[in-house]
Design a protein around this motif. Structure first.
Motif, PDB file in Angstrom:
ATOM      1  N   ARG A  40      41.295  37.888  42.160  1.00  0.00           N
ATOM      2  CA  ARG A  40      42.334  38.611  41.431  1.00  0.00           C
ATOM      3  C   ARG A  40      43.458  37.712  40.925  1.00  0.00           C
ATOM      4  O   ARG A  40      43.738  36.665  41.506  1.00  0.00           O
ATOM      5  CB  ARG A  40      42.908  39.728  42.285  1.00  0.00           C
ATOM      6  CG  ARG A  40      43.786  39.267  43.421  1.00  0.00           C
ATOM      7  CD  ARG A  40      44.196  40.455  44.244  1.00  0.00           C
ATOM      8  NE  ARG A  40      44.843  40.059  45.483  1.00  0.00           N
ATOM      9  CZ  ARG A  40      46.112  40.263  45.737  1.00  0.00           C
ATOM     10  NH1 ARG A  40      46.890  40.829  44.840  1.00  0.00           N
ATOM     11  NH2 ARG A  40      46.617  39.901  46.902  1.00  0.00           N
ATOM     12  N   THR A  41      44.078  38.183  39.844  1.00  0.00           N
ATOM     13  CA  THR A  41      45.244  37.503  39.278  1.00  0.00           C
ATOM     14  C   THR A  41      46.425  38.462  39.163  1.00  0.00           C
ATOM     15  O   THR A  41      47.444  38.124  38.569  1.00  0.00           O
ATOM     16  CB  THR A  41      44.924  36.932  37.884  1.00  0.00           C
ATOM     17  OG1 THR A  41      44.519  38.005  37.030  1.00  0.00           O
ATOM     18  CG2 THR A  41      43.835  35.878  37.953  1.00  0.00           C
ATOM     19  N   THR A  42      46.291  39.644  39.716  1.00  0.00           N
ATOM     20  CA  THR A  42      47.318  40.674  39.681  1.00  0.00           C
ATOM     21  C   THR A  42      47.364  41.351  41.043  1.00  0.00           C
ATOM     22  O   THR A  42      46.674  40.907  41.968  1.00  0.00           O
ATOM     23  CB  THR A  42      47.031  41.688  38.545  1.00  0.00           C
ATOM     24  OG1 THR A  42      48.114  42.592  38.423  1.00  0.00           O
ATOM     25  CG2 THR A  42      45.731  42.419  38.750  1.00  0.00           C
ATOM     26  N   ASN A  43      48.123  42.425  41.191  1.00  0.00           N
ATOM     27  CA  ASN A  43      48.157  43.082  42.497  1.00  0.00           C
ATOM     28  C   ASN A  43      46.785  43.672  42.816  1.00  0.00           C
ATOM     29  O   ASN A  43      45.966  43.914  41.931  1.00  0.00           O
ATOM     30  CB  ASN A  43      49.290  44.121  42.584  1.00  0.00           C
ATOM     31  CG  ASN A  43      49.019  45.370  41.805  1.00  0.00           C
ATOM     32  OD1 ASN A  43      48.085  46.105  42.096  1.00  0.00           O
ATOM     33  ND2 ASN A  43      49.843  45.632  40.807  1.00  0.00           N
ATOM     34  N   LEU A  44      46.539  43.878  44.091  1.00  0.00           N
ATOM     35  CA  LEU A  44      45.205  44.250  44.544  1.00  0.00           C
ATOM     36  C   LEU A  44      44.750  45.597  43.994  1.00  0.00           C
ATOM     37  O   LEU A  44      43.601  45.732  43.577  1.00  0.00           O
ATOM     38  CB  LEU A  44      45.149  44.245  46.074  1.00  0.00           C
ATOM     39  CG  LEU A  44      43.798  44.519  46.711  1.00  0.00           C
ATOM     40  CD1 LEU A  44      42.724  43.563  46.189  1.00  0.00           C
ATOM     41  CD2 LEU A  44      43.912  44.434  48.230  1.00  0.00           C
ATOM     42  N   SER A  45      45.617  46.584  43.971  1.00  0.00           N
ATOM     43  CA  SER A  45      45.218  47.896  43.446  1.00  0.00           C
ATOM     44  C   SER A  45      44.790  47.800  41.988  1.00  0.00           C
ATOM     45  O   SER A  45      43.765  48.364  41.587  1.00  0.00           O
ATOM     46  CB  SER A  45      46.360  48.910  43.592  1.00  0.00           C
ATOM     47  OG  SER A  45      46.628  49.160  44.946  1.00  0.00           O
ATOM     48  N   SER A  46      45.552  47.067  41.194  1.00  0.00           N
ATOM     49  CA  SER A  46      45.196  46.887  39.784  1.00  0.00           C
ATOM     50  C   SER A  46      43.893  46.119  39.643  1.00  0.00           C
ATOM     51  O   SER A  46      43.061  46.445  38.794  1.00  0.00           O
ATOM     52  CB  SER A  46      46.309  46.152  39.031  1.00  0.00           C
ATOM     53  OG  SER A  46      47.465  46.941  38.971  1.00  0.00           O
TER      54      SER A  46
END
Length: 68
Positions: A50-56
C-alpha cells in the motif's frame, strides 16, 4: 446498512483496526475464502504494497481485483 464497520486484524504479529463498509467486508471475506486464505493473511499482503491508508488500500485492491 451502509455505515462503516470496524474490525481488528493482525498484521505482522500486531493488531490494528480497519473500518470498511459492509459491502467491502463481504468482498474481502469472499476473496480470502476463494484463495483459501485468512482475511488477516490477505490484509497483510495488501498492507505490504500500500501507498495510502489501509482501509483505502483494501478498497482499491478489491475494486481492481473485481474488474473495476
Amino acid at each position: 446498512m451502509s455505515g462503516l464497520i470496524k474490525r481488528s486484524v493482525t498484521i505482522a504479529g500486531h493488531r490494528t483496526s480497519v473500518s470498511l463498509e459492509p459491502v467491502f467486508w463481504d468482498a474481502l471475506v469472499a476473496e480470502a475464502d476463494g484463495e483459501g486464505r485468512s482475511v488477516n493473511a490477505l490484509v497483510a499482503e495488501i498492507d505490504e504494497a500500500r501507498t495510502t491508508n489501509l482501509s483505502s488500500a483494501i478498497r482499491v485492491w478489491l475494486f481492481e481485483r473485481r474488474g473495476g
